[in-house]
Design an enzyme around this catalytic site. Structure first.
Site, PDB file in Angstrom:
ATOM      1  N   LEU A  95       2.496 -30.505  44.997  1.00  0.00           N
ATOM      2  CA  LEU A  95       2.678 -31.556  45.997  1.00  0.00           C
ATOM      3  C   LEU A  95       3.912 -31.281  46.858  1.00  0.00           C
ATOM      4  O   LEU A  95       4.736 -32.157  47.106  1.00  0.00           O
ATOM      5  CB  LEU A  95       2.794 -32.924  45.309  1.00  0.00           C
ATOM      6  N   GLY A  96       4.018 -30.036  47.309  1.00  0.00           N
ATOM      7  CA  GLY A  96       5.086 -29.670  48.228  1.00  0.00           C
ATOM      8  C   GLY A  96       4.730 -30.067  49.646  1.00  0.00           C
ATOM      9  O   GLY A  96       3.913 -30.959  49.877  1.00  0.00           O
ATOM     10  N   MET A 121       2.939 -28.666  51.980  1.00  0.00           N
ATOM     11  CA  MET A 121       1.524 -28.539  52.315  1.00  0.00           C
ATOM     12  C   MET A 121       0.653 -29.396  51.406  1.00  0.00           C
ATOM     13  O   MET A 121      -0.256 -30.091  51.860  1.00  0.00           O
ATOM     14  CB  MET A 121       1.107 -27.072  52.226  1.00  0.00           C
ATOM     15  N   SER A 179      -4.376 -22.311  57.265  1.00  0.00           N
ATOM     16  CA  SER A 179      -3.484 -22.200  58.413  1.00  0.00           C
ATOM     17  C   SER A 179      -3.419 -23.530  59.154  1.00  0.00           C
ATOM     18  O   SER A 179      -4.309 -24.366  59.031  1.00  0.00           O
ATOM     19  CB  SER A 179      -3.956 -21.093  59.364  1.00  0.00           C
ATOM     20  N   GLY A 180      -2.366 -23.671  59.924  1.00  0.00           N
ATOM     21  CA  GLY A 180      -2.174 -24.897  60.698  1.00  0.00           C
ATOM     22  C   GLY A 180      -0.897 -25.622  60.355  1.00  0.00           C
ATOM     23  O   GLY A 180      -0.581 -26.642  60.964  1.00  0.00           O
ATOM     24  N   LYS A 202      -6.258 -14.397  55.770  1.00  0.00           N
ATOM     25  CA  LYS A 202      -5.014 -15.138  56.009  1.00  0.00           C
ATOM     26  C   LYS A 202      -3.823 -14.185  56.110  1.00  0.00           C
ATOM     27  O   LYS A 202      -2.900 -14.409  56.898  1.00  0.00           O
ATOM     28  CB  LYS A 202      -4.789 -16.155  54.889  1.00  0.00           C
ATOM     29  N   GLU A 247       0.532 -13.381  63.568  1.00  0.00           N
ATOM     30  CA  GLU A 247       1.513 -14.437  63.865  1.00  0.00           C
ATOM     31  C   GLU A 247       2.922 -13.856  64.003  1.00  0.00           C
ATOM     32  O   GLU A 247       3.680 -14.242  64.904  1.00  0.00           O
ATOM     33  CB  GLU A 247       1.458 -15.474  62.749  1.00  0.00           C
TER      34      GLU A 247
END
Length: 297
Positions: free
Chosen positions: A8-9, A11, A120-121, A170, A177
């Site tokens: 539960l970091g 992301m 991603s995002g 990814k 990126e």
């Protein structure tokens, strides 16, 4: 669907809230009680006890694992003995694709489905609609495709194929990126060294309206300059989390030239000792999309 969410970091907490928004049931697990409490306050069940976490889910279970790649094996070591045949693990962090293939084979021997899902995002994507690249058995994919459809942006998810293919995609995505962010940073460094007094927030804004280089990254560049017009508050140190290095290593293995990605990685290493305006831009971008820490002056 009922989803068991491990991690539960930055992301994980956001994807968990999006699951709930999309009417999925969520059971959260993390060693951080504050993170568990935050997700519970949003409508999930949650615990810091792994056995209790598994007991709150019923076979066939679906576990969504979103932890740093360096602790995935430890998580699997602890959780897999508690699972049943037919359960599923979706590993949605940034793992090396070869590690994902190894883990897939280990879980398959135990009768557990294993999907590697590149995500991603950034934090905004996790919260409001992400991009997913998923590898693993098609049989397992068909079970959880509705979950990815619900939490991705429109046309933002892909079943990539066999085990490892999701995290391979990814990895290459992140290598691209690196190169794109480096080019943006270098461009603004040329502006900074010129005789002209540009407003970088306005420059990024106009470039993001109709120009060839318009992009989400350019929008984040505008946002970063809106907060700090000359990025004076941060150092130009560009940390890296591994995927760019993996991309270059894979390219070398495949005898494929990737000079832009390779040089962008080298410049990140150089930034650890030399403070540059390019580094400031890239560091600010990493903070905007992923919440990665910048080093303050």
């Amino acid at each position: 669907m009922k989803i068991g969410l491990i991690g539960l970091g930055k992301m994980g907490i956001n994807i968990g809230k999006q699951f709930i928004d999309r009417n999925h049931q969520v059971v959260g697990y993390d060693v951080n009680q504050a993170a568990v409490d935050e997700l519970k306050a949003y409508g999930a069940e949650g615990t810091t006890n792994l056995k209790e976490f598994i007991s709150l889910l019923h076979p066939p279970r679906i576990l969504w694992v979103m932890v740093p790649h360096g602790i995935v094996d430890a998580v699997l070591r602890d959780v897999s003995p508690l699972l049943s045949k037919g359960d599923m693990i979706i590993e949605a962090g940034n793992s090396h694709y070869k590690e994902s293939i190894r883990r897939y084979n280990q879980m398959k021997e135990a009768g557990i489905h294993y999907l590697d899902a590149g995500t991603s995002g950034g934090m905004e994507g996790a919260r409001h609609g992400a991009c997913f690249m998923v590898g693993g058995d098609h049989e397992a994919w068909e079970i959880v495709e509705p979950l990815f459809r619900d939490t991705a942006v429109e046309n933002g998810y892909l079943y990539a194929g066999e085990a490892g293919s999701g995290h391979f995609l990814k990895m290459i995505h992140n290598g691209i990126e690196y190169g794109m962010m480096a080019a943006i940073g270098e461009g603004f460094e040329v502006l900074e060294n010129s005789q002209f007094d540009f407003d970088y927030e306005k420059v990024a804004r106009v470039w993001n309206h109709g120009s060839v280089i318009r992009s989400w990254l350019m929008g984040l560049t505008e946002r970063a300059f809106a907060k700090d017009a000359k990025l004076d508050q941060i150092k130009g140190i560009m940390h890296s989390s591994g995927e760019g290095k993996w991309t270059v290593e894979t390219a070398l293995d495949l005898q494929t030239a990737t000079p832009v990605i390779a040089m962008s990685l080298m410049m990140r290493y150089r930034s650890l000792t030399d403070d540059t305006f390019t580094g400031k831009v890239v560091a600010a971008l990493r903070n905007e999309f992923g919440g990665h820490a910048t080093e303050k002056k």
